[in-house]
Design a protein around this motif. Structure first.
Motif: not given
Length: 86
Positions: A17-18, A21-26
């Motif tokens: 999840n982290k 999110a850092e990669q700006n993807c689902s």
């Protein structure tokens, strides 16, 4: 498209999840990309082994720092073009 149920340890799920999110993807996209990357790596390895090019899979020789510095010394010390600037 297919749907799969996936079980994983809590710590791995939290990391997933982290990082997603850092990669700006689902999470779904991140898993799809990771599986694609792994399958590509494995199938490429098998392909090169079948074609007799396994030598291409071996790590490169260590860098000869002296030769590297000589080559780098040949590069012109100029400002990059506007379109190449970060």
């Amino acid at each position: 498209m297919n749907t799969i149920n996936l079980q994983m340890p809590n710590w791995l799920h939290e990391s997933l999840n982290k990082v997603a999110a850092e990669q700006n993807c689902s999470v779904s996209l991140f898993i799809t990309l990771a599986v694609t990357e792994k399958i590509t790596l494995l199938t490429s390895k098998e392909y090169f082994e079948r074609k007799g090019n396994a030598r291409l899979l071996k790590p490169a020789s260590p860098i000869n720092r002296e030769k590297f510095d000589q080559l780098l010394g040949k590069v012109a010390d100029v400002e990059p073009e506007e379109r190449d600037k970060l």
